[in-house]
Design a protein around this motif. Structure first.
Motif, PDB file in Angstrom:
ATOM      1  N   TRP A 119       0.864  -1.194   0.000  1.00 50.29           N
ATOM      2  CA  TRP A 119       0.000   0.000   0.000  1.00 50.29           C
ATOM      3  C   TRP A 119       0.890   1.229   0.000  1.00 50.29           C
ATOM      4  CZ3 TRP A 119      -0.359   4.101   3.471  1.00 50.29           C
ATOM      5  CH2 TRP A 119      -1.456   4.954   3.303  1.00 50.29           C
ATOM      6  N   SER A 120       0.427   2.273  -0.672  1.00 50.85           N
ATOM      7  CA  SER A 120       1.188   3.512  -0.736  1.00 50.85           C
ATOM      8  C   SER A 120       0.318   4.687  -0.307  1.00 50.85           C
ATOM      9  CB  SER A 120       1.687   3.759  -2.165  1.00 50.85           C
ATOM     10  OG  SER A 120       2.193   5.078  -2.296  1.00 50.85           O
ATOM     11  N   PRO A 121       0.891   5.648   0.431  1.00 49.97           N
ATOM     12  CA  PRO A 121       0.123   6.850   0.797  1.00 49.97           C
ATOM     13  C   PRO A 121      -0.263   7.689  -0.413  1.00 49.97           C
ATOM     14  CG  PRO A 121       2.439   7.086   1.424  1.00 49.97           C
ATOM     15  CD  PRO A 121       2.247   5.655   1.032  1.00 49.97           C
ATOM     16  N   ALA A 122       0.280   7.358  -1.583  1.00 51.55           N
ATOM     17  CA  ALA A 122      -0.136   8.056  -2.800  1.00 51.55           C
ATOM     18  C   ALA A 122      -1.619   7.849  -3.088  1.00 51.55           C
ATOM     19  CB  ALA A 122       0.697   7.581  -3.987  1.00 51.55           C
ATOM     20  N   LEU A 123      -2.227   6.813  -2.486  1.00 43.83           N
ATOM     21  CA  LEU A 123      -3.657   6.575  -2.672  1.00 43.83           C
ATOM     22  C   LEU A 123      -4.517   7.598  -1.945  1.00 43.83           C
ATOM     23  CD1 LEU A 123      -3.869   2.683  -2.291  1.00 43.83           C
ATOM     24  CD2 LEU A 123      -4.148   4.008  -4.383  1.00 43.83           C
ATOM     25  N   LEU A 124      -3.930   8.274  -0.951  1.00 47.45           N
ATOM     26  CA  LEU A 124      -4.699   9.203  -0.132  1.00 47.45           C
ATOM     27  C   LEU A 124      -4.991  10.493  -0.875  1.00 47.45           C
ATOM     28  CD1 LEU A 124      -2.719   8.781   3.210  1.00 47.45           C
ATOM     29  CD2 LEU A 124      -4.921   7.738   2.625  1.00 47.45           C
ATOM     30  N   GLY A 125      -6.228  10.950  -0.763  1.00 53.35           N
ATOM     31  CA  GLY A 125      -6.589  12.276  -1.261  1.00 53.35           C
ATOM     32  C   GLY A 125      -6.689  12.422  -2.764  1.00 53.35           C
ATOM     33  N   GLN A 126      -6.584  11.332  -3.495  1.00 51.82           N
ATOM     34  CA  GLN A 126      -6.690  11.449  -4.952  1.00 51.82           C
ATOM     35  C   GLN A 126      -8.101  11.887  -5.342  1.00 51.82           C
ATOM     36  OE1 GLN A 126      -5.661   7.715  -6.747  1.00 51.82           O
ATOM     37  NE2 GLN A 126      -3.472   8.005  -6.486  1.00 51.82           N
ATOM     38  N   PRO A 127      -8.249  12.974  -6.080  1.00 54.94           N
ATOM     39  CA  PRO A 127      -9.582  13.389  -6.508  1.00 54.94           C
ATOM     40  C   PRO A 127     -10.175  12.381  -7.485  1.00 54.94           C
ATOM     41  CG  PRO A 127      -7.906  14.691  -7.611  1.00 54.94           C
ATOM     42  CD  PRO A 127      -7.189  13.879  -6.584  1.00 54.94           C
ATOM     43  N   ALA A 128     -11.477  12.261  -7.482  1.00 53.07           N
ATOM     44  CA  ALA A 128     -12.158  11.294  -8.333  1.00 53.07           C
ATOM     45  C   ALA A 128     -13.136  11.983  -9.275  1.00 53.07           C
ATOM     46  CB  ALA A 128     -12.891  10.270  -7.480  1.00 53.07           C
ATOM     47  N   ARG A 129     -12.974  11.709 -10.548  1.00 53.06           N
ATOM     48  CA  ARG A 129     -13.987  12.075 -11.546  1.00 53.06           C
ATOM     49  C   ARG A 129     -14.863  10.839 -11.743  1.00 53.06           C
ATOM     50  NH1 ARG A 129     -10.544  12.602 -16.286  1.00 53.06           N
ATOM     51  NH2 ARG A 129      -9.406  11.056 -15.066  1.00 53.06           N
ATOM     52  N   ARG A 185      -8.297   4.379   0.877  1.00 53.13           N
ATOM     53  CA  ARG A 185      -8.147   5.741   0.363  1.00 53.13           C
ATOM     54  C   ARG A 185      -8.631   6.797   1.347  1.00 53.13           C
ATOM     55  NH1 ARG A 185      -7.276   5.917  -5.265  1.00 53.13           N
ATOM     56  NH2 ARG A 185      -7.354   3.872  -6.275  1.00 53.13           N
ATOM     57  N   PHE A 186      -9.264   6.354   2.426  1.00 54.46           N
ATOM     58  CA  PHE A 186      -9.830   7.252   3.435  1.00 54.46           C
ATOM     59  C   PHE A 186     -10.895   8.129   2.783  1.00 54.46           C
ATOM     60  CE2 PHE A 186      -6.469   5.374   5.496  1.00 54.46           C
ATOM     61  CZ  PHE A 186      -6.197   5.857   6.767  1.00 54.46           C
ATOM     62  N   LEU A 187     -10.617   9.419   2.613  1.00 57.22           N
ATOM     63  CA  LEU A 187     -11.608  10.358   2.095  1.00 57.22           C
ATOM     64  C   LEU A 187     -11.149  10.833   0.718  1.00 57.22           C
ATOM     65  CD1 LEU A 187     -13.163  13.227   4.219  1.00 57.22           C
ATOM     66  CD2 LEU A 187     -12.411  13.612   1.878  1.00 57.22           C
ATOM     67  N   ARG A 188     -11.950  10.543  -0.302  1.00 59.19           N
ATOM     68  CA  ARG A 188     -11.575  10.885  -1.675  1.00 59.19           C
ATOM     69  C   ARG A 188     -12.570  11.892  -2.251  1.00 59.19           C
ATOM     70  NH1 ARG A 188     -10.717   6.694  -6.824  1.00 59.19           N
ATOM     71  NH2 ARG A 188      -9.204   8.018  -7.902  1.00 59.19           N
TER      72      ARG A 188
END
Length: 267
Positions: free
Chosen positions: A99-109, A226-229
């Motif tokens: 797992w990578s913290p890069a998954l956190l906060g990624q905006p989603a279209r 992803r927590f909150l996206r």
């Protein structure tokens, strides 16, 4: 090395349930919530499994490095037929992936999927192995060049995305569909609902239309990895944003760090 029988009902019929969680520093985040949900789902579909057996499988798979833990539970092998008169021992498999913290906060279209989630199904609130409806919705999203798909229920109201629960900020309160709308009882969903009032945010479980979601002050999706996206666009139309969501995300990070001693953003 563990092996899976080609006669296992999880493989042949999708007869089982699963759970996905984040592990940091050798600690499975919100472990009791995850295991309790898995055991409740197993009980609902008639799989008898001991809590201790699930715990032992998780303990054996827990790495020290940040990881995605997937726990898969099936009915095991049995004679042919949809409902077996008898079955063997359930199969429990726990796997770990980086797992990578890069998954956190990624905006989603997001686009609205053409398929619908059946909120009347007895498995609507369970993470079963039969995920094809969501796989096809994800294919729609990929074909549209966006990040996820919004799935509506049979009444045309918001259920979830392919991998997450959905929240909307409306009139300065957080709104999320109740489980009766066909969504999963997400662990991160529960944590958001627990933490939000401490930030002065009222939380309401009410049916949510696609149009209301599109007109919300802000919208976001939640899951355990992803927590909150933030949802920044729906069907090509930009959605709003709100600073209070940053505070909510920060509170989630603090909660996780208190549990495992690690800030997930700095792993």
């Amino acid at each position: 090395m563990s092996t899976l029988s080609f006669e296992d009902r999880g493989f042949t019929l999708g007869d089982g349930v699963f759970d996905t969680a984040l592990a940091l520093g050798g600690v499975m985040i919100a472990r009791e919530r995850h295991v309790a949900r898995l055991l409740a789902a197993a009980q609902t579909i008639g799989i008898a499994i001991e809590h201790a057996r699930i715990d032992a499988a998780i303990d054996a798979a827990l790495p020290a490095t940040p990881a995605i833990l997937r726990t898969t539970l099936t009915r095991g092998t049995a004679a042919r037929g949809l409902w077996p008169l008898s079955a063997g021992e359930p199969t429990v498999l726990v796997t770990a992936a980086p797992w990578s913290p890069a998954l956190l906060g990624q905006p989603a279209r997001v686009v609205t999927a053409t398929g619908r989630r059946n909120e009347f199904s007895p498995t609507a609130n369970l993470k079963t192995l039969g995920y094809l409806d969501h796989i096809l919705a994800a294919r729609e999203a990929a074909g549209a060049g966006v990040d996820d798909a919004l799935i509506l229920n049979t009444q045309g109201r918001v259920a979830c995305t392919t991998i997450a629960n959905v929240f909307a900020l409306m009139d300065d309160r957080l709104v999320t569909p109740p489980l009766s709308e066909g969504c999963l009882p997400g662990v991160m969903r529960a944590l958001v609902m627990q933490i939000a009032p401490s930030l002065g945010l009222e939380v309401a479980e009410v049916p949510l239309t696609r149009e209301a979601l599109a007109g919300a002050q802000a919208a976001f999706a939640t899951n355990s990895l992803r927590f909150l996206r933030p949802i920044v666009a729906l069907d090509g139309v930009a959605l709003g944003s709100a600073a209070v969501l940053d505070a909510l995300e920060q509170a989630l990070f603090v909660h996780v760090e208190a549990e495992c001693g690690i800030d997930p953003r700095r792993t």
